[in-house]
Design a protein around this motif. Structure first.
Motif, PDB file in Angstrom:
ATOM      1  N   ALA A  60      58.573 -32.925  54.480  1.00  0.00           N
ATOM      2  CA  ALA A  60      58.469 -34.189  53.751  1.00  0.00           C
ATOM      3  C   ALA A  60      57.572 -35.190  54.462  1.00  0.00           C
ATOM      4  N   THR A  61      57.418 -35.046  55.782  1.00  0.00           N
ATOM      5  CA  THR A  61      56.636 -36.024  56.547  1.00  0.00           C
ATOM      6  C   THR A  61      55.321 -35.445  57.080  1.00  0.00           C
ATOM      7  N   SER A  62      54.936 -34.262  56.645  1.00  0.00           N
ATOM      8  CA  SER A  62      53.630 -33.684  56.996  1.00  0.00           C
ATOM      9  C   SER A  62      52.630 -34.046  55.904  1.00  0.00           C
ATOM     10  N   PRO A  63      51.654 -34.887  56.185  1.00  0.00           N
ATOM     11  CA  PRO A  63      50.731 -35.357  55.137  1.00  0.00           C
ATOM     12  C   PRO A  63      50.047 -34.239  54.364  1.00  0.00           C
ATOM     13  N   VAL A  64      49.778 -33.089  54.995  1.00  0.00           N
ATOM     14  CA  VAL A  64      49.025 -32.033  54.320  1.00  0.00           C
ATOM     15  C   VAL A  64      49.743 -31.507  53.079  1.00  0.00           C
ATOM     16  N   TYR A  65      51.060 -31.639  53.044  1.00  0.00           N
ATOM     17  CA  TYR A  65      51.819 -31.163  51.882  1.00  0.00           C
ATOM     18  C   TYR A  65      51.880 -32.187  50.748  1.00  0.00           C
ATOM     19  N   HIS A  66      51.276 -33.351  50.968  1.00  0.00           N
ATOM     20  CA  HIS A  66      51.397 -34.424  49.974  1.00  0.00           C
ATOM     21  C   HIS A  66      50.037 -35.056  49.674  1.00  0.00           C
ATOM     22  N   VAL A  67      49.002 -34.231  49.729  1.00  0.00           N
ATOM     23  CA  VAL A  67      47.655 -34.774  49.516  1.00  0.00           C
ATOM     24  C   VAL A  67      47.469 -35.311  48.100  1.00  0.00           C
ATOM     25  N   ASP A  68      48.315 -34.878  47.166  1.00  0.00           N
ATOM     26  CA  ASP A  68      48.203 -35.409  45.804  1.00  0.00           C
ATOM     27  C   ASP A  68      48.439 -36.922  45.768  1.00  0.00           C
ATOM     28  N   ASN A  69      49.144 -37.450  46.810  1.00  0.00           N
ATOM     29  CA  ASN A  69      49.403 -38.896  46.853  1.00  0.00           C
ATOM     30  C   ASN A  69      48.188 -39.694  47.324  1.00  0.00           C
ATOM     31  N   ILE A  70      47.258 -39.019  47.985  1.00  0.00           N
ATOM     32  CA  ILE A  70      46.172 -39.740  48.649  1.00  0.00           C
ATOM     33  C   ILE A  70      45.122 -40.171  47.629  1.00  0.00           C
ATOM     34  N   ASP A  85      41.053 -29.553  59.878  1.00  0.00           N
ATOM     35  CA  ASP A  85      40.547 -28.634  58.857  1.00  0.00           C
ATOM     36  C   ASP A  85      41.475 -28.589  57.642  1.00  0.00           C
ATOM     37  N   GLN A  86      42.789 -28.552  57.901  1.00  0.00           N
ATOM     38  CA  GLN A  86      43.752 -28.434  56.804  1.00  0.00           C
ATOM     39  C   GLN A  86      43.670 -29.608  55.843  1.00  0.00           C
ATOM     40  N   ILE A  87      43.651 -30.827  56.400  1.00  0.00           N
ATOM     41  CA  ILE A  87      43.675 -31.991  55.511  1.00  0.00           C
ATOM     42  C   ILE A  87      42.355 -32.110  54.759  1.00  0.00           C
ATOM     43  N   VAL A  88      41.242 -31.795  55.438  1.00  0.00           N
ATOM     44  CA  VAL A  88      39.938 -31.879  54.771  1.00  0.00           C
ATOM     45  C   VAL A  88      39.839 -30.826  53.676  1.00  0.00           C
ATOM     46  N   ALA A  89      40.219 -29.582  53.987  1.00  0.00           N
ATOM     47  CA  ALA A  89      40.137 -28.509  52.989  1.00  0.00           C
ATOM     48  C   ALA A  89      41.034 -28.801  51.796  1.00  0.00           C
ATOM     49  N   SER A  90      42.257 -29.315  52.055  1.00  0.00           N
ATOM     50  CA  SER A  90      43.185 -29.601  50.961  1.00  0.00           C
ATOM     51  C   SER A  90      42.621 -30.657  50.022  1.00  0.00           C
ATOM     52  N   LEU A  91      42.005 -31.688  50.581  1.00  0.00           N
ATOM     53  CA  LEU A  91      41.437 -32.739  49.743  1.00  0.00           C
ATOM     54  C   LEU A  91      40.174 -32.272  49.025  1.00  0.00           C
ATOM     55  N   ARG A  92      39.327 -31.524  49.730  1.00  0.00           N
ATOM     56  CA  ARG A  92      38.101 -31.050  49.085  1.00  0.00           C
ATOM     57  C   ARG A  92      38.402 -30.050  47.980  1.00  0.00           C
ATOM     58  N   ASN A  93      39.461 -29.277  48.140  1.00  0.00           N
ATOM     59  CA  ASN A  93      39.857 -28.346  47.075  1.00  0.00           C
ATOM     60  C   ASN A  93      40.292 -29.087  45.819  1.00  0.00           C
ATOM     61  N   ARG A  94      40.655 -30.348  45.961  1.00  0.00           N
ATOM     62  CA  ARG A  94      41.000 -31.182  44.798  1.00  0.00           C
ATOM     63  C   ARG A  94      39.776 -31.929  44.286  1.00  0.00           C
ATOM     64  N   GLY A  95      38.616 -31.688  44.912  1.00  0.00           N
ATOM     65  CA  GLY A  95      37.398 -32.354  44.490  1.00  0.00           C
ATOM     66  C   GLY A  95      37.180 -33.710  45.111  1.00  0.00           C
ATOM     67  N   VAL A  96      37.954 -34.018  46.182  1.00  0.00           N
ATOM     68  CA  VAL A  96      37.825 -35.308  46.854  1.00  0.00           C
ATOM     69  C   VAL A  96      36.802 -35.184  47.980  1.00  0.00           C
ATOM     70  N   ASP A  97      35.834 -36.076  48.018  1.00  0.00           N
ATOM     71  CA  ASP A  97      34.821 -36.069  49.076  1.00  0.00           C
ATOM     72  C   ASP A  97      35.411 -36.682  50.345  1.00  0.00           C
ATOM     73  N   VAL A  98      35.420 -35.916  51.423  1.00  0.00           N
ATOM     74  CA  VAL A  98      35.941 -36.404  52.708  1.00  0.00           C
ATOM     75  C   VAL A  98      34.874 -36.186  53.778  1.00  0.00           C
ATOM     76  N   PRO A  99      34.199 -37.216  54.227  1.00  0.00           N
ATOM     77  CA  PRO A  99      33.274 -37.023  55.352  1.00  0.00           C
ATOM     78  C   PRO A  99      34.047 -36.547  56.573  1.00  0.00           C
ATOM     79  N   TYR A 100      33.497 -35.542  57.249  1.00  0.00           N
ATOM     80  CA  TYR A 100      34.213 -34.869  58.345  1.00  0.00           C
ATOM     81  C   TYR A 100      33.244 -34.688  59.500  1.00  0.00           C
TER      82      TYR A 100
END
Length: 639
Positions: free
Chosen positions: A564-574, A595-610
């Motif tokens: 519940a407190t690991s951000p990578v599991y809740h990227v839909d909120n970002i 890598d995990q947080i960037v990949a999770s967001l980019r897989n949703r089509g969110v641009d994340v400079p890394y």
């Protein structure tokens, strides 16, 4: 390899790091035409980290060679032009060194930020450079510099088992090693070793069941270690050094039977504190104790309220300190070195707006000589002051922190950076912070909060954050934001959050669990997944794993909370724009976390400079990497 010219694809993921062009485009948004540039705040200092030789005749210090900090030596009383550079590191700064004798200097360095530190020695004229610990995938600790020995040091090294450090005498000329004790029980490892004033190994701390600490003691090196006391890691005795007269007594910081750490004398045979504490403070822990080796007496206890404070035991030391204060002005003063005879003291000054300067004080003449100013190109009158602040959390805790406001602006409706510290079991302190000064110089207010679990405020406050990553600890940060808004200091539509390490986790948690609070966010080597974080800690953290389970969470017992407190599991909120920064060699927060947080967001089509640097670890050491990051940071915030 310049990593920004290369993109790396992970199996099953899109190519992760941004290209050089993307990062350059961010940097192009940075404000232009101001007197001070990013380089002025983060360039290699002109001269810093001064140390004094045992005979007091020479100073050694770090100064740039190319773009790297290297060791230079010059005679006391001479000018910079007479200095000799004795190292020529071009890959990475030298950050730690000391005089091992009047003629030989020892320094420590790792490779690319991997924190596998090796020990080197070199003569003060630059001759006879030697790698003393040429072992791959091994790191060292300094146990005792052996001030009375011209030939040896005592170090800890994990050469036989990556999880366990054993003590060795090492010859600073030949590298010859003599193991002084075994540490061969991984189920109950010794995690700290202590010597007496004669350099004899006589005290150790053994970790039992991962959460209990046992002090072991022997009256001399021929006797076996025997148990003194076993305490849970939440309370106990932290040895500082041995008494000057009674070999069975140590000075220690202790919170046995009290909330705050206090300075005590502890009898190792009688297994008790002797009389009342030597010094304690009602609001903060006291963990520092200073002494004169020559006079064999205590000089002062050190502690931090909103600033560093001293409580003196020695009238002569107190008189000398106040004389320095009167002569040097309104700066903090630290003794950073002294000769063996204690007739020469090397001082450093600093403030919230200045990295300060170095001075040499001679007790025989009472002369105070200016040695060097660390960053002479910065005018402190043009930088911002850091003020202590205090507010109350939603559940009644008193929270302390620091607020830095841009110079010359009215403290109303300012764009603001929330800057949670790393650790998390450390604290922010008053002093010069180049990140804070850069941001304030560009018009941002900066709030630093010592949220619950920050160290220094006693056991209850520290424990109040156990198991509270993303929960009450994050609420404290959010309450700080709301306090700024209520006070009218901050524009609620223009708040960013930026932090490194745990502060990077708090950044990700902030935009995940309070998605409407922040306008943008910057995560620097931050944890995104508590499960994978716990699996990728360095091997020499293994003895502390049970402690980490209690302080952070157990992957099985606390699975629901950790998920519940690991951000990578809740990227839909970002929904907040995010910039992620990582050193590829980081042994503490593995690159997989970013890598995990960037990949999770980019897989949703969110641009994340890394931004990834493959020649860095847990933080950026190289000057050019700092320049790149902070220019991109300013561009991102501006955009």
């Amino acid at each position: 390899m310049d990593v920004m010219e290369k993109t790396v694809a992970l199996p099953g993921n899109p190519a992760l790091p941004s290209t050089a062009e993307e990062i350059a485009a961010l940097a192009a948004h940075a404000p232009q035409g101001m007197r001070y540039s990013v380089e002025d705040f983060f360039r290699v200092p002109a001269q810093t980290a001064f140390t004094l030789s045992p005979d007091g005749a020479f100073v050694a210090y770090l100064a740039p060679f190319g773009r790297r900090k290297n060791i230079h030596v010059r005679k006391v009383g001479s000018d910079t032009n007479s200095a000799i550079r004795i190292t020529e590191e071009t890959a990475r700064d030298i950050t730690s060194f000391f005089w091992a004798s009047n003629d030989r200097i020892v320094f420590v360095k790792d490779s690319g930020g991997d924190e596998n530190f090796r020990l080197f020695a070199v003569n003060k004229d630059g001759s006879r450079l030697k790698d003393l610990t040429p072992f791959p995938d091994v790191t060292i600790q300094i146990i005792d510099t052996l001030e009375d020995s011209e030939e040896e040091l005592i170090i800890g090294m994990n050469v036989r088992n990556p999880q366990l450090f054993e003590p060795y005498r090492i010859n600073i000329h030949t590298g010859e090693l003599t193991r002084l004790a075994d540490n061969d029980d991984p189920s109950a490892p010794i995690v700290n070793w202590f010597t007496d004033h004669e350099g004899r190994l006589r005290l150790a701390i053994r970790m039992i069941d991962g959460v209990n600490e046992r002090i072991l003691y022997r009256p001399d090196e021929d006797a076996p270690f025997e148990e003194v006391i076993t305490t849970h890691f939440k309370e106990g005795i932290s040895p500082l050094f041995f008494d000057f007269e009674d070999k069975h007594v140590i000075f220690a910081a202790s919170n046995l039977g009290r909330d705050k750490m206090a300075i005590v004398r502890y009898h190792l045979l009688e297994r008790r504190e002797i009389d009342a504490p030597l010094f304690e403070h009602p609001a903060v822990d006291v963990t520092q104790l200073h002494y004169s080796r020559k006079q064999r007496c205590l000089t002062a206890a050190g502690f931090t309220t909103w600033k560093q404070q001293l409580h003196f035991f020695d009238p002569a030391a107190e008189t000398r300190y106040h004389d320095w204060k009167n002569r040097l002005g309104d700066y903090e003063i630290s003794i950073v070195g002294k000769n063996k005879a204690e007739t020469r003291f090397l001082l450093r000054t600093f403030s919230d707006r200045s990295l300060g300067a170095y001075y040499l004080y001679d007790t025989t003449t009472e002369q105070l000589e200016h040695i060097a100013t660390i960053s002479p190109w910065l005018e402190e009158d043009e930088l911002a002051s850091m003020q202590p602040v205090q507010f109350t959390s939603r559940d009644g805790w008193t929270l302390n922190g620091y607020l830095t406001l841009p110079r010359g602006q009215e403290p109303k409706q300012l764009p603001t950076i929330i800057n949670p510290h790393g650790g998390p079991w450390v604290r922010d302190t008053w002093g010069y912070n180049p990140e804070v000064q850069l941001l304030a110089y560009h018009g941002f207010a900066v709030l630093q909060i010592n949220f619950r679990s920050s160290s220094g405020y006693g056991r209850q406050f520290w424990e109040a954050g156990f198991g509270q990553w993303g929960l009450a600890m994050q609420d404290d940060i959010t309450d700080g934001v709301q306090w700024l808004i209520k006070e009218g200091i901050t524009n609620p539509a223009r708040i960013a959050i930026y932090g490194g390490s745990y502060g990077g986790y708090a950044t990700l948690a902030g935009i995940t669990f309070t998605p409407n609070l922040y306008a943008c966010a910057i995560d620097f080597v931050g944890v995104s997944n508590l499960f994978t974080f716990m699996k990728t800690i360095p091997p020499y953290w293994a003895p502390y794993l049970e402690m980490l389970y209690e302080m952070v969470g157990h992957p099985e017992k606390d699975e629901e909370r950790m998920r519940a407190t690991s951000p990578v599991y809740h990227v839909d909120n970002i929904r907040t724009p995010l910039f992620v920064v990582q050193g590829a060699n980081d042994p503490r927060v593995n690159i997989d976390e970013s890598d995990q947080i960037v990949a999770s967001l980019r897989n949703r089509g969110v641009d994340v400079p890394y931004l990834v640097r493959y020649d860095e670890g847990h933080g950026f050491v190289k000057e050019e990497n700092r320049f790149c990051f902070y220019k991109a940071m300013l561009g991102f915030l501006s955009k």
